[in-house]
Design an enzyme around this catalytic site. Sequence first.
Site: not given
Ligand code: NAP
Length: 245
Positions: A140, A153, A157
């Site tokens: 991130s 976080y 990261k």
């Molecule tokens: P999201 O929509 O909240 O989805 C999170 C995913 O992670 C879901 O599939 C969830 O599974 C899974 N998860 C959470 N805890 C888990 C665990 N203990 N074991 C296995 N799976 C788990 O998040 P997202 O925005 O797509 O983010 C995905 C990645 O990108 C993350 O690493 C996040 O930090 C990174 N990121 C996101 C953004 C952003 O703006 N969205 C920006 C920078 C980085 P369940 O559905 O079963 O709960």
Amino acid sequence: MNGRVALVTGASRGIGREIALELASSGHIVAVNYSRSADAAAAVVNEIEAAGGSALAVQADVGDAEAVDSMVSRITEELGPIAVLVNNAGITRDGLLLRMSAEDFDAVIETNLRSVFLCSKAVLRAMMRAKWGRIITIGSVSGVYGNAGQANYSAAKAGLMGFSRSLAKEIGSRGITVNVVAPGFIVSDMTAELGDDAMESVAKQISLGRLGRPEEVASAVGYLASDDAGYITGHTLVIDGGMAL
Ligand code: NAP
């Protein structure tokens, strides 16, 4: 169509879901990991199969060593050795440091950083045997620049970038590349928690004037997973629409 087995953690929703679809569209057999959203993970598998691909939904908490080992064993038995690992699962527990509990700090480190250690270790032997592998971890911009209210976080990261650079040096000679993709603000459940007003003010700070889409992260992951990216390792690719310019 390459027939390689790819494990995408946290692939039931958001960015992970798009990465699973992207890798399936380039012929990977995809293990769709999830923690709680069984129905959503099944829907991703159905979508891949409807498009002519192969996929398997696998439940595991990626911060739990035993759960990770049994997930990797099951995938290896049912699909074959894992060639591509995408460490995508992540959570937030935001708060200013003075109000942040040790539980919220540990939970974020466990799911966002410890998981990267556990999953990478669990797939490494098979990749070394195959003399080919791709480990791609979703970081991130918070880990690159820091972000108020996200000390836990940002620490996780930033930690996974150091982890990935070290691992890239350890296993580069085995034909395995290790890279990080560091998104800025991407439309997903995670950013939806921040609310519309916050997102509008964030968009004003982004050169491209908008949040990113999950598929814009997924396409970069698809490239890093491919043979074409075979000479890129230890790299962090920031995908933030020019937010930090
Ligand atoms: P999201 O929509 O909240 O989805 C999170 C995913 O992670 C879901 O599939 C969830 O599974 C899974 N998860 C959470 N805890 C888990 C665990 N203990 N074991 C296995 N799976 C788990 O998040 P997202 O925005 O797509 O983010 C995905 C990645 O990108 C993350 O690493 C996040 O930090 C990174 N990121 C996101 C953004 C952003 O703006 N969205 C920006 C920078 C980085 P369940 O559905 O079963 O709960």
